[in-house]
Design a protein around this motif. Sequence first.
Motif, PDB file in Angstrom:
ATOM      1  N   ALA A  49      36.447  -6.828 -67.478  1.00 48.14           N
ATOM      2  CA  ALA A  49      35.924  -7.346 -66.210  1.00 48.14           C
ATOM      3  C   ALA A  49      35.909  -8.871 -66.194  1.00 48.14           C
ATOM      4  N   SER A  82      41.630  -8.588 -64.675  1.00 52.43           N
ATOM      5  CA  SER A  82      40.224  -8.204 -64.726  1.00 52.43           C
ATOM      6  C   SER A  82      39.908  -6.975 -63.886  1.00 52.43           C
ATOM      7  N   THR A  83      40.913  -6.372 -63.258  1.00 50.44           N
ATOM      8  CA  THR A  83      40.718  -5.176 -62.440  1.00 50.44           C
ATOM      9  C   THR A  83      41.683  -4.092 -62.891  1.00 50.44           C
ATOM     10  N   ARG A 125      32.355  -4.590 -61.319  1.00 51.02           N
ATOM     11  CA  ARG A 125      32.995  -5.489 -60.356  1.00 51.02           C
ATOM     12  C   ARG A 125      32.964  -4.942 -58.935  1.00 51.02           C
TER      13      ARG A 125
END
Length: 608
Positions: free
Chosen positions: A141, A147-148, A176
């Motif tokens: 994350a 980060s996704t 997130r």
Amino acid sequence: MSHEIRTGIATVCLSGTLDGKLAAAAGAGFDGVEIFEPDLVASPLPPGEVRLRCADLGLSIDLYQPFRDLDSTDPERFAANLRRAEHKFDLMEELGADTVLVCSSVAADAVADLDLLAEQLHALGERAGARGLRIAYEALAWGKEVSTYDRSWEAVRRAAHPAVGLCLDSFHLLSRGSDPAGIAEIPGDKLFFLQLADAPHLSMDVLQWSRHHRLFPGQGAFDLPGFLAPVLAAGYAGPLSLEVFNDVFRQADPARAAIDAHRSLLALAEATAARTGTSDPIAQPAPEVRGPAFVELSAGDSLAPVLSALGFARTGIHRTKPVERWEQGTARILVNRSGGPAAVAALAVESADPAAAARRAVRLDATRPPRERGPAEADLAAVTAPDGTALFFCRTGNEGDWTGDFVPTGETADGIGIVGIDHIGLAQPFDHFDEAVLFYRTVLGLDPAATGEFAAPFGLVRSQAVADPLRRLRLALTVSLLRRGEWAPGVSEPQYVALAVDDLLATARAAQAAGAPLLAIPDNYYADLDARLALPADRLAAYRELGVLHEHTAEGDYLQVCTEVLGGRVFLALVQRLGDHDGYGWTDAPVRMAAHRRRRLARAHAAV
């Protein structure tokens, strides 16, 4: 869920050293483990011996993790990372692990270009595939460029290598606020691994949130069934594995924490099956609960006179045990005079199917308590809660039910307005609060209700209530977040029974007249209450006289009068709900706790 689930746990979840963690995981019934690299590095066991140890314990090694910062815009650094990977592959072959977790990079030289990242993943996949190994790529994350999960999937898709797939981690995705629905469109054979963790909703740096505050599924606020459903719909067929970083869990008894962890996965599988309308081999809906059948209290000789003053009648004496049955309305309290510390010794719930409820509890890793049963006594289905409370399932009124264990006394009483049990309050030890919440929720099929924190005289107290949808069974669980020192008399994990009334003032006046030891509340509380609620003068005067606490919310009001602490730990409360109030009086809990402390100190001073 349409297939028999396999369960796994990362060794990072548990306290201790590697050999103890493996034994705890096996003892709790896990099928496999993720070996967390720092645990292996700190172990004196060679990788080959770890492999044999796991085999002896019946554990597969499902994942070796983590491999960090693979990709780099610096060719020399990337080449060095490939050499590092080859060393890890050697180690994995000794371990017998075929999948390694590769995290998205957090380094300054992380690759932003997806084509270059895919090229580097492909190169790693070539080396892994040649040795029969797999790469599970995970989006952190807080990853610098990835980060996704959708961006990590695009990198894996472009890498186009059979040895390169995805690792999906519920924390990284849900922290997130990502929508997991799109996971269902990913080919199932590219979902190499799944890591599960819950967490409370917190406003803080995501890395610190991840490193210290993860929880087992069902203990936090994440929608884990909503995450797991599309993963299974995509065709994922690997283990449901836990990766939970939590400061408390990593100091707790590993055997106990592992059982709690295993229970959380079974409950998640059950909840996901219910959400999706699919079948799960271990899942059965919890039989309907219909409220408390009785609460058993151990408090020596201090309890009976108070129950009498509160209008209870002693309606039965147990045939073989030093236990009395006291009743008023639908409230039934058993008083155990066998000695021992004051406590809620047992809770019995009315169940639509007691035997099925107990079998399901055992499937959820609950243990059956040892019981001595006389030849003519009811064979009650029971398990033991993590806090030591015996939990019984019964149906009162059926032939051969628990009431037949008591010889009727013939005593009756008109009562003073108590109509039933509103809820039971159980404080928990710090290390086991989340475990208790999960246990009572899953075993009884209850839903999270009120939650919060309040500043008590000796520190912050965390609170969580669980209840059935119709609010016939309510449990209020609390824990002191930090307790240090013995500088003042204290009550360790206080417990109480809240008794429902229709007219609090009338019932409290009758109790006071009968000599019930009602708790005195300081005048400062009522001055503040007057300023906030502008109550009529005569009502405020009655409150002062009787020690009434009044919590007001937009939904309604909660009135309560408490007794002094009885037997050192337990107290009783008279409560009345007005409107749609669904809370537990936690706003006034600090006032009540301070008043209980003041009374304890006064008794201690008088005894000197």
